[in-house]
Each structure stands twice: as structure tokens, then as C-alpha cells.
Design a protein around this motif. Sequence first.
Motif, PDB file in Angstrom:
ATOM      1  N   ALA A   1       2.227   6.828   6.462  1.00 14.25           N
ATOM      2  CA  ALA A   1       3.453   7.265   6.361  1.00 14.25           C
ATOM      3  C   ALA A   1       4.637   6.368   6.644  1.00 14.25           C
ATOM      4  N   LEU A   2       5.847   6.646   6.373  1.00 16.82           N
ATOM      5  CA  LEU A   2       7.249   5.878   6.847  1.00 16.82           C
ATOM      6  C   LEU A   2       7.191   5.934   8.169  1.00 16.82           C
TER       7      LEU A   2
ATOM      8  N   ARG B   1       9.106   8.148  -2.638  1.00 16.24           N
ATOM      9  CA  ARG B   1      10.027   7.058  -3.466  1.00 16.24           C
ATOM     10  C   ARG B   1      10.327   5.869  -2.451  1.00 16.24           C
ATOM     11  N   VAL B   2      10.604   6.244  -1.181  1.00 16.66           N
ATOM     12  CA  VAL B   2      11.019   5.098  -0.170  1.00 16.66           C
ATOM     13  C   VAL B   2       9.860   4.459   0.017  1.00 16.66           C
ATOM     14  N   ALA B   3       8.454   5.192   0.296  1.00  9.78           N
ATOM     15  CA  ALA B   3       7.419   4.444   0.388  1.00  9.78           C
ATOM     16  C   ALA B   3       6.866   3.540  -0.748  1.00  9.78           C
TER      17      ALA B   3
ATOM     18  N   ALA C   1      16.580   2.309   4.954  1.00 10.58           N
ATOM     19  CA  ALA C   1      16.775   0.828   4.629  1.00 10.58           C
ATOM     20  C   ALA C   1      15.739  -0.077   5.584  1.00 10.58           C
ATOM     21  N   ASP C   2      15.610   0.341   6.968  1.00 13.95           N
ATOM     22  CA  ASP C   2      14.765  -0.451   7.856  1.00 13.95           C
ATOM     23  C   ASP C   2      13.324  -0.098   7.522  1.00 13.95           C
ATOM     24  N   ASN C   3      13.047   0.952   6.915  1.00 14.89           N
ATOM     25  CA  ASN C   3      11.645   0.977   6.210  1.00 14.89           C
ATOM     26  C   ASN C   3      11.402   0.126   5.140  1.00 14.89           C
TER      27      ASN C   3
ATOM     28  N   VAL D   1       0.683  -1.273   0.095  1.00 13.15           N
ATOM     29  CA  VAL D   1       0.040   0.103   0.062  1.00 13.15           C
ATOM     30  C   VAL D   1       0.816   1.362  -0.053  1.00 13.15           C
ATOM     31  N   VAL D   2       0.674   2.284  -0.866  1.00 10.30           N
ATOM     32  CA  VAL D   2       1.118   3.526  -0.740  1.00 10.30           C
ATOM     33  C   VAL D   2      -0.051   4.626  -0.971  1.00 10.30           C
ATOM     34  N   VAL D   3      -0.228   5.073   0.206  1.00  7.49           N
ATOM     35  CA  VAL D   3      -1.215   6.280   0.576  1.00  7.49           C
ATOM     36  C   VAL D   3      -0.500   7.324   1.297  1.00  7.49           C
ATOM     37  N   GLN D   4      -1.142   8.297   1.169  1.00  9.21           N
ATOM     38  CA  GLN D   4      -0.153   9.756   1.870  1.00  9.21           C
ATOM     39  C   GLN D   4      -0.288   9.393   3.387  1.00  9.21           C
TER      40      GLN D   4
END
Length: 225
Positions: free
Chosen positions: A84-85, A140-142, A92-94, A78-81
Motif C-alpha cells: 500500500a501507499l 492510480r497513485v500507486a 506527492a511524497d509517496n 511494484v504495484v500489488v494490493q
Amino acid sequence: MTVQLEDVTVHFGRTCALEGLNLTVAAGETVALLGPSGSGKSTALKAVAGFVRPSRGRIRIAGVDVTDVPPAKRGIGVVVQQYALFPHLRVADNVAFGLRAARRPKAEVTRRVAEMLDMVGMSTYARRFPRELSGGQQQRVAIARALAIRPPVLLLDDPLAALDAQLRADMLDELQKLRREVPDVAIVYVTHDQAEALALADRIAVMRAARLVDIAPSADLYAAP
Ligand code: ADP
Ligand code: ADP
């Protein structure tokens, strides 16, 4: 894996955010939810993710009714606003989080995290914390985190919105590559950008005022006069 929404209705208090949505996204298919702000796109995606509970209707993933299954147990990326991270974890751990939760071997986690950070151009930021990154970099990380587990279902809520034009083009390429490399992934892609929807989606579902008003293959929309 196939995602099915059957008559999904969501109320927030007296607001009906989503009214009787019926939609099936086949394995290997990308469906874009396209429509103006407030039309219910994010709500539909959050219902599939399990962040909001439908007041009516069912959600099935690979034929299994997951309506009452918590988000983390649905096995989807899932990537939603709002998702968050993790602020206390380095980049890297995320990205490693889901792989570790799935108890993947250490060597595989290291390799996969490196691959994903490379894909989104964030390798040099591996040791940073989210608060040290710009909004676009966090996004981008998400995306890297969501793709790391090679999810059979991927939900993307306007994932390119915070990116500049060049990065947006790069990430579109990456998403198209992902579709070729993971042929069975079902993608639900929320956007208000018609060009993005046309570039990525097999079908476009047009939302207006909490309802699905039209759904058609992208190719038909290309051909429209
Ligand atoms: P979109 O993603 O198309 O912009 P949303 O799904 O976010 O639309 O919102 C649909 C409707 O539901 C809007 O009227 C919005 O204000 C309302 N809404 C969304 N989330 C909430 C919430 N948590 N509480 C109350 N109303 C909400
Ligand atoms: P998105 O970018 O996903 O469409 P929004 O900006 O619509 O998000 O909403 C941001 C957050 O506020 C979300 O958690 C959403 O559920 C909530 N929200 C949206 N509309 C309302 C509303 N009318 N009342 C309360 N919360 C809302």
C-alpha cells in the motif's frame, strides 16, 4: 532488463501456491499471467518482487541471481494490493519516495512527481493523504509511484481492478505509452481479465492450480478459432 524464474516453487505451510515455474520475460517484453483466483499468479509476482521466498528455484534479474536480495534492493517497480501507499506521507511524497531514496536532484524529483501525477490525473490531490482518497485514486497513485523511478522491471498485480471503465481505458493507454517510451522495461502483469491481457501483453502465460499450463504470443490467441 530480463527477468528469469527458474523452477520457482513456493509453499505456504502445506499449500503449494506455485509449482516449478519456468518463465523468462525479456527486456522490452510484457507477459501477462492469466488464470483463475488461487492459481498462483500473485505468488509468482511476489516471488519476483521478493515478498515471498521460494522454497525451491532461483530468480534472476539481468542475469544476476536476486533470490536472496531484499525487495527494496532489486530495483523494480511494484504495484500489488498489499504494497500500500505510505499512510503518513502525502500523495506527492509517496510518488517522490523512490526518487529520493535514489538521491535524485531536487529539481528532477519535483518535475518527475508533477509528470507522474499528471499522467494518472491526480495532480490536484498532491497534498492529500492516502486515507483521503478512494480505492481507485490510491491505485492510480500507486501506479505513479511505481513508474516514477522508470523501473527496468515493472510488476503489476491486477492494477486496474479497482478502477471504473473510463479510467481503466485511460490507464491501459498510459501503460501502452510507457512501453513505447521505456522500450527496455520488462513487465509482468497479473490479471484474470483476458481482454486486458490481450491488449497489453506480448505473451500470455496461463496459470492453473499453481502451474503454468500454457504460454503463447497474444497474437496467436487472437488468431485462435
Ligand atoms: P492468484 O493470484 O492466482 O489468485 P495466489 O498466488 O494469491 O493466487 O494464491 C495461490 C494459492 O496460494 C492459493 O491457494 C492461496 O490461497 C494460497 N496463498 C497465497 N498466499 C498465501 C499465504 N500468505 N498463506 C497461505 N496461503 C497462501
Ligand atoms: P491477491 O488479490 O493478490 O490475489 P489475495 O486476496 O489472494 O490477494 O490475498 C490477500 C493476502 O492474503 C495476501 O497477502 C496473500 O498472500 C494472503 N493470502 C492469500 N491466501 C491466503 C491463505 N489461504 N492463507 C493465508 N493468507 C493468504
